[in-house]
Design an enzyme around this catalytic site. Sequence first.
Site, PDB file in Angstrom:
ATOM      1  N   SER A   1     -10.287 -12.519  -1.791  1.00 21.41           N
ATOM      2  CA  SER A   1      -9.544 -13.778  -1.837  1.00 21.41           C
ATOM      3  C   SER A   1      -9.254 -14.312  -0.430  1.00 21.41           C
ATOM      4  O   SER A   1      -8.936 -15.475  -0.262  1.00 21.41           O
ATOM      5  CB  SER A   1      -8.240 -13.607  -2.617  1.00 21.41           C
ATOM      6  OG  SER A   1      -7.479 -12.564  -2.056  1.00 21.41           O
TER       7      SER A   1
ATOM      8  N   HIS B   1     -11.589  -7.615   5.814  1.00 21.86           N
ATOM      9  CA  HIS B   1     -10.480  -6.683   5.581  1.00 21.86           C
ATOM     10  C   HIS B   1     -10.870  -5.727   4.468  1.00 21.86           C
ATOM     11  O   HIS B   1     -11.831  -5.971   3.730  1.00 21.86           O
ATOM     12  CB  HIS B   1      -9.206  -7.437   5.195  1.00 21.86           C
ATOM     13  CG  HIS B   1      -9.276  -8.120   3.856  1.00 21.86           C
ATOM     14  ND1 HIS B   1     -10.007  -9.276   3.645  1.00 21.86           N
ATOM     15  CD2 HIS B   1      -8.747  -7.786   2.646  1.00 21.86           C
ATOM     16  CE1 HIS B   1      -9.900  -9.629   2.372  1.00 21.86           C
ATOM     17  NE2 HIS B   1      -9.150  -8.742   1.731  1.00 21.86           N
TER      18      HIS B   1
ATOM     19  N   HIS C   1     -21.237  19.960   4.050  1.00 21.45           N
ATOM     20  CA  HIS C   1     -20.446  19.975   2.823  1.00 21.45           C
ATOM     21  C   HIS C   1     -18.959  19.876   3.157  1.00 21.45           C
ATOM     22  O   HIS C   1     -18.426  20.731   3.874  1.00 21.45           O
ATOM     23  CB  HIS C   1     -20.717  21.254   2.029  1.00 21.45           C
ATOM     24  CG  HIS C   1     -19.880  21.338   0.786  1.00 21.45           C
ATOM     25  ND1 HIS C   1     -20.109  20.548  -0.315  1.00 21.45           N
ATOM     26  CD2 HIS C   1     -18.773  22.067   0.509  1.00 21.45           C
ATOM     27  CE1 HIS C   1     -19.201  20.813  -1.236  1.00 21.45           C
ATOM     28  NE2 HIS C   1     -18.377  21.733  -0.756  1.00 21.45           N
TER      29      HIS C   1
ATOM     30  N   GLU D   1     -22.447  -5.070 -20.287  1.00 23.84           N
ATOM     31  CA  GLU D   1     -21.785  -3.944 -19.611  1.00 23.84           C
ATOM     32  C   GLU D   1     -20.443  -3.637 -20.268  1.00 23.84           C
ATOM     33  O   GLU D   1     -20.107  -2.469 -20.493  1.00 23.84           O
ATOM     34  CB  GLU D   1     -21.595  -4.252 -18.128  1.00 23.84           C
ATOM     35  CG  GLU D   1     -22.886  -4.213 -17.307  1.00 23.84           C
ATOM     36  CD  GLU D   1     -23.719  -5.479 -17.385  1.00 23.84           C
ATOM     37  OE1 GLU D   1     -23.302  -6.452 -18.055  1.00 23.84           O
ATOM     38  OE2 GLU D   1     -24.802  -5.507 -16.769  1.00 23.84           O
TER      39      GLU D   1
HETATM   40 ZN   LIG Z   1     -21.730  19.418  -0.853  1.00 25.06          ZN
END
Ligand SMILES: [Zn+2]
Length: 334
Positions: free
Chosen positions: A165, A170, A244, A312
Site C-alpha cells: 500500500s 519496505h 544446515h 485456488e
Molecule cells: Zn538442512
Amino acid sequence: MNNPSFPQLRKDPIVDRWVLIAPERAKRPTELEELPHLTHHETCPFCEGREDETTPEVLAVRAPGSRRDGPGWQLRVVANRYPAVRADAGGVAMTDSLFAAAPGVGVHEVVIECPQHEPSLAALSSEQVRLVFAAYRDRLKALRADERIAYAQVFKNHGVAAGASVEHTHSQILALGRVPPILQHEMTAATTYQQSHGCCVFCDLLARERAVGSRMVSESENIAAFTAFAGRFPYETWLLPKRHAGHFDRLSEAELSDLAAAVRSILRRLGAVVEDAAYNYVLHTLPLRTESPAFHWHLEILPRLTGVAGFEFATGCFANPVPPEDAAARLRGE
Ligand SMILES: [Zn+2]
Ligand SMILES: [Zn+2]
Ligand SMILES: [Zn+2]
C-alpha cells in the site's frame, strides 16, 4: 464471545484454519471497497525528513551524531501504524465445540529499507540490501526476549498485486503469540522426513537440485537458490544457506552478505524477465524458542504475476503456467 475485543485469532469451525480478525488494518470499512492504490512520493511517510509521520523507531542505522527519529539514517524499523496484532490485545481465549478464538497478541513492525523514495529493493546497493537482512536478524534476536512472542514472520509485499500500500520500499515483521500453520506444517514434515531418512529434507533437496541442475538459479559460497519443484507461482524461487541451520538470526556475516547479494541478484533477474514484477518474499525460520535438528531456514520469493482466484480458493491447489525448469533457465539468463 459477547463484545469481543480485537485483534483476534479465530479458528474455522470446520477445519483447522485460523483467521486474524484485525479491524484496525482498515481505517474505515468503506476503504475496503476502493481499488488498491499506492501511497506515492508526495505523501510518503517513509521518506527521510518525515520521521514524525511514523511511530518512534525501534531500530535504526544512523550517521554518528544524528538524532533519533530525525534525518540522517540509512534504515529504520518502526511499529506499524495500522497493526494487524497488538501487544496489548484484550479479551480472553475461548473454545467450545464450534467456536475457538484467542486475542491477537503480537508486534507488527515495518522495516523502511532506505531513506530516499525508491520503490524497489533490487535498485538499492548491495550494502543497503545487506542492512535490510541484518535488520531482520537483529529484530528477531530482540523479539526472542519477549515471552509473549512465539514466532516472528518476516515478509515483503512489492507492488499492488502483492498487497503493498506504500510505494517506498519496505518490509514487515509480524511477531505472533503462536506458530503460524504453514511453519507448523513445514516443521512437522521436516521432522517426519528426518525420522524416516535420518537427515534434513532441505539439505537432501539442495543436494538433489545441485545434481539435477535444471532448476538451479544461483549458488555462492554460502547461499544456493533454485526454483521450487512444485512452485505455486511463476518463477517461485527458494534460497537456502548451504550450511544446515534452523535459526535465521544465527546466520554468519558471510551468509548474511551472500544472502543479500543473492536476493538482490534474483530480484534484478526477475525484473529483466518480467518488467516491474510484483512479488512477496517470506522468511521461514525456526520459532524463536524452538530447537529442532530437522528444520533449515529459507527465504521464498513468490512473484505475483498470476492472480490467486476461484480455482485456488476452491481446491487449495495452485495453477502455475510457467514450468519451474523454464523459469530457472530464464532467471539464469538463457
Ligand atoms: Zn538442512
Ligand atoms: Zn518515500
Ligand atoms: Zn517455507
